[in-house]
Design a protein around this motif. Structure first.
Motif, PDB file in Angstrom:
ATOM      1  N   ASN A 147       0.819  -1.216   0.000  1.00 36.97           N
ATOM      2  CA  ASN A 147       0.000   0.000   0.000  1.00 36.97           C
ATOM      3  C   ASN A 147       0.850   1.262   0.000  1.00 36.97           C
ATOM      4  OD1 ASN A 147      -2.675  -1.199   0.113  1.00 36.97           O
ATOM      5  ND2 ASN A 147      -2.121  -1.874   2.184  1.00 36.97           N
ATOM      6  N   GLY A 148       2.104   1.143  -0.436  1.00 33.93           N
ATOM      7  CA  GLY A 148       3.006   2.287  -0.404  1.00 33.93           C
ATOM      8  C   GLY A 148       3.174   2.983  -1.733  1.00 33.93           C
ATOM      9  N   GLY A 149       2.166   2.891  -2.622  1.00 35.44           N
ATOM     10  CA  GLY A 149       2.279   3.511  -3.945  1.00 35.44           C
ATOM     11  C   GLY A 149       2.627   2.469  -4.996  1.00 35.44           C
ATOM     12  N   ASN A 150       3.251   2.929  -6.082  1.00 33.43           N
ATOM     13  CA  ASN A 150       3.582   2.019  -7.170  1.00 33.43           C
ATOM     14  C   ASN A 150       4.619   0.986  -6.738  1.00 33.43           C
ATOM     15  OD1 ASN A 150       1.875   3.367  -8.961  1.00 33.43           O
ATOM     16  ND2 ASN A 150       3.494   4.749  -9.652  1.00 33.43           N
ATOM     17  N   TRP A 151       4.463  -0.196  -7.292  1.00 31.98           N
ATOM     18  CA  TRP A 151       5.409  -1.280  -7.033  1.00 31.98           C
ATOM     19  C   TRP A 151       6.204  -1.552  -8.307  1.00 31.98           C
ATOM     20  CZ3 TRP A 151       6.924  -3.903  -2.794  1.00 31.98           C
ATOM     21  CH2 TRP A 151       7.719  -5.036  -2.993  1.00 31.98           C
ATOM     22  N   SER A 174      -5.104  -2.204  -3.829  1.00 33.06           N
ATOM     23  CA  SER A 174      -6.391  -2.889  -3.901  1.00 33.06           C
ATOM     24  C   SER A 174      -6.698  -3.407  -5.308  1.00 33.06           C
ATOM     25  CB  SER A 174      -7.511  -1.946  -3.451  1.00 33.06           C
ATOM     26  OG  SER A 174      -7.535  -0.788  -4.282  1.00 33.06           O
ATOM     27  N   ASN A 175      -5.778  -3.181  -6.271  1.00 33.04           N
ATOM     28  CA  ASN A 175      -6.058  -3.667  -7.618  1.00 33.04           C
ATOM     29  C   ASN A 175      -5.647  -5.127  -7.753  1.00 33.04           C
ATOM     30  OD1 ASN A 175      -3.270  -3.861  -8.179  1.00 33.04           O
ATOM     31  ND2 ASN A 175      -3.182  -1.724  -8.826  1.00 33.04           N
ATOM     32  N   ARG A 176      -5.744  -5.673  -8.943  1.00 34.29           N
ATOM     33  CA  ARG A 176      -5.474  -7.090  -9.156  1.00 34.29           C
ATOM     34  C   ARG A 176      -4.145  -7.306  -9.862  1.00 34.29           C
ATOM     35  NH1 ARG A 176      -7.285 -10.780  -6.339  1.00 34.29           N
ATOM     36  NH2 ARG A 176      -7.325 -12.284  -8.062  1.00 34.29           N
ATOM     37  N   LYS A 177      -3.203  -6.432  -9.649  1.00 37.49           N
ATOM     38  CA  LYS A 177      -1.875  -6.592 -10.246  1.00 37.49           C
ATOM     39  C   LYS A 177      -0.973  -7.293  -9.245  1.00 37.49           C
ATOM     40  CE  LYS A 177      -0.168  -3.354 -12.803  1.00 37.49           C
ATOM     41  NZ  LYS A 177       0.456  -2.077 -13.263  1.00 37.49           N
ATOM     42  N   PHE A 178      -0.390  -8.429  -9.671  1.00 41.00           N
ATOM     43  CA  PHE A 178       0.460  -9.222  -8.806  1.00 41.00           C
ATOM     44  C   PHE A 178       1.878  -9.291  -9.361  1.00 41.00           C
ATOM     45  CE2 PHE A 178      -2.498 -11.194  -5.813  1.00 41.00           C
ATOM     46  CZ  PHE A 178      -3.719 -10.935  -6.421  1.00 41.00           C
ATOM     47  N   HIS A 179       2.844  -9.443  -8.452  1.00 40.25           N
ATOM     48  CA  HIS A 179       4.246  -9.591  -8.821  1.00 40.25           C
ATOM     49  C   HIS A 179       4.767 -10.846  -8.139  1.00 40.25           C
ATOM     50  CE1 HIS A 179       4.245  -5.354 -10.251  1.00 40.25           C
ATOM     51  NE2 HIS A 179       3.391  -5.203  -9.258  1.00 40.25           N
ATOM     52  N   LYS A 211      13.959  -2.761   5.698  1.00 33.45           N
ATOM     53  CA  LYS A 211      12.723  -3.114   6.401  1.00 33.45           C
ATOM     54  C   LYS A 211      11.474  -2.536   5.737  1.00 33.45           C
ATOM     55  CE  LYS A 211      12.986   0.680   9.761  1.00 33.45           C
ATOM     56  NZ  LYS A 211      13.096   1.015  11.206  1.00 33.45           N
ATOM     57  N   ARG A 212      11.608  -1.491   4.957  1.00 33.65           N
ATOM     58  CA  ARG A 212      10.421  -0.867   4.347  1.00 33.65           C
ATOM     59  C   ARG A 212       9.736  -1.765   3.320  1.00 33.65           C
ATOM     60  NH1 ARG A 212      11.354   2.549  -0.523  1.00 33.65           N
ATOM     61  NH2 ARG A 212      13.369   2.015  -1.423  1.00 33.65           N
ATOM     62  N   TYR A 213      10.421  -2.817   2.877  1.00 33.00           N
ATOM     63  CA  TYR A 213       9.832  -3.703   1.881  1.00 33.00           C
ATOM     64  C   TYR A 213       8.881  -4.722   2.497  1.00 33.00           C
ATOM     65  CZ  TYR A 213      13.300  -1.695  -1.211  1.00 33.00           C
ATOM     66  OH  TYR A 213      14.042  -0.811  -1.947  1.00 33.00           O
ATOM     67  N   TYR A 214       8.853  -4.815   3.812  1.00 34.21           N
ATOM     68  CA  TYR A 214       7.978  -5.759   4.480  1.00 34.21           C
ATOM     69  C   TYR A 214       6.789  -5.034   5.078  1.00 34.21           C
ATOM     70  CZ  TYR A 214      12.293  -8.468   4.221  1.00 34.21           C
ATOM     71  OH  TYR A 214      13.428  -9.089   3.780  1.00 34.21           O
TER      72      TYR A 214
END
Length: 224
Positions: free
Chosen positions: A18-22, A49-54, A117-120
């Protein structure tokens, strides 16, 4: 091919970003991390909340040593030098003792934690600082699954910028590297014997894109 200790399929976990673009941008030169693989699993990140997965393969690594990646003035990466001994003259008899030299590029476990740590989504019980010297790194699923990775293997990996994203890695099983940007450290034995008895260190920028495999509506059963 990735192997589990039982020979079965890899477990799968997921998280929501939820931190913006991935993926988030990362600065810094990146890390070279040496250690042992403790856990291997699939992990996918849902963007908001969208359906884009990585999709990624996640490696939990017990860190033996870590250093900042270094480059010369022409932008060519310097080979990682794990040697940290210096000779120190003692007394009047020209006797020299072997002393641990300070490594300005060394990254302690606490510093590595603060930078990644910000990635978790939250502090994990199985990772540093709750489990000392244990860190998690993510590599693109398709690339990582073509490598020979096993729990218990000694591994050396390089990250993209100051992040948890794997750019390249080499293990006991492969003893070779398949990455254009890797700086030629193909011989694992050369650094493994230097690190076997090395104590864990406890001491320390252009944005780089981090590729992730994007899927629309990826389901857990699609993970092989």
């Amino acid at each position: 091919m990735i192997h589990t200790s039982t020979g079965g399929d890899l477990p799968t976990t997921n998280s929501v970003w939820n931190g913006g673009n991935w993926p988030p941008s990362s600065s810094g030169t990146g890390f070279t991390v040496a250690g042992k693989i403790i856990e291997i699993r699939n992990h996918h990140v849902q963007e908001g909340s969208n359906r884009k997965f990585h999709r990624y393969v996640a490696l939990v690594v017990e860190k033996t040593a870590a250093r900042k990646r270094q480059y010369n003035k022409n932008g060519v990466e310097l080979e990682t030098n794990w040697s940290s001994e210096k000779l120190e003259k003692t007394g009047f008899l020209n006797i020299y003792d072997h002393k641990e030299a300070e490594d300005p590029a060394a990254v302690s476990s606490d510093e590595l934690y603060e930078l990644t740590k910000r990635y978790y989504d939250e502090n994990k019980d199985e990772l540093h600082p709750r489990q000392l010297n244990r860190f998690e790194f993510w590599g693109p699923s398709m690339e990582m699954k073509s490598k020979e990775l096993k729990k218990g293997d000694r591994i050396q990996l390089k990250t993209k910028g100051d992040s948890i994203f794997i750019e390249s890695c080499v293990t006991d099983s492969t003893k070779q590297v398949k990455s254009q940007s890797y700086s030629g450290e193909e011989v694992l034995d050369n650094w493994t014997h230097k690190l076997n008895d090395k104590p864990n260190a406890n001491s320390k920028n252009a944005a780089k894109p981090i590729p992730g495999e994007e899927l629309q509506g990826a389901a857990d059963e699609e993970w092989d």
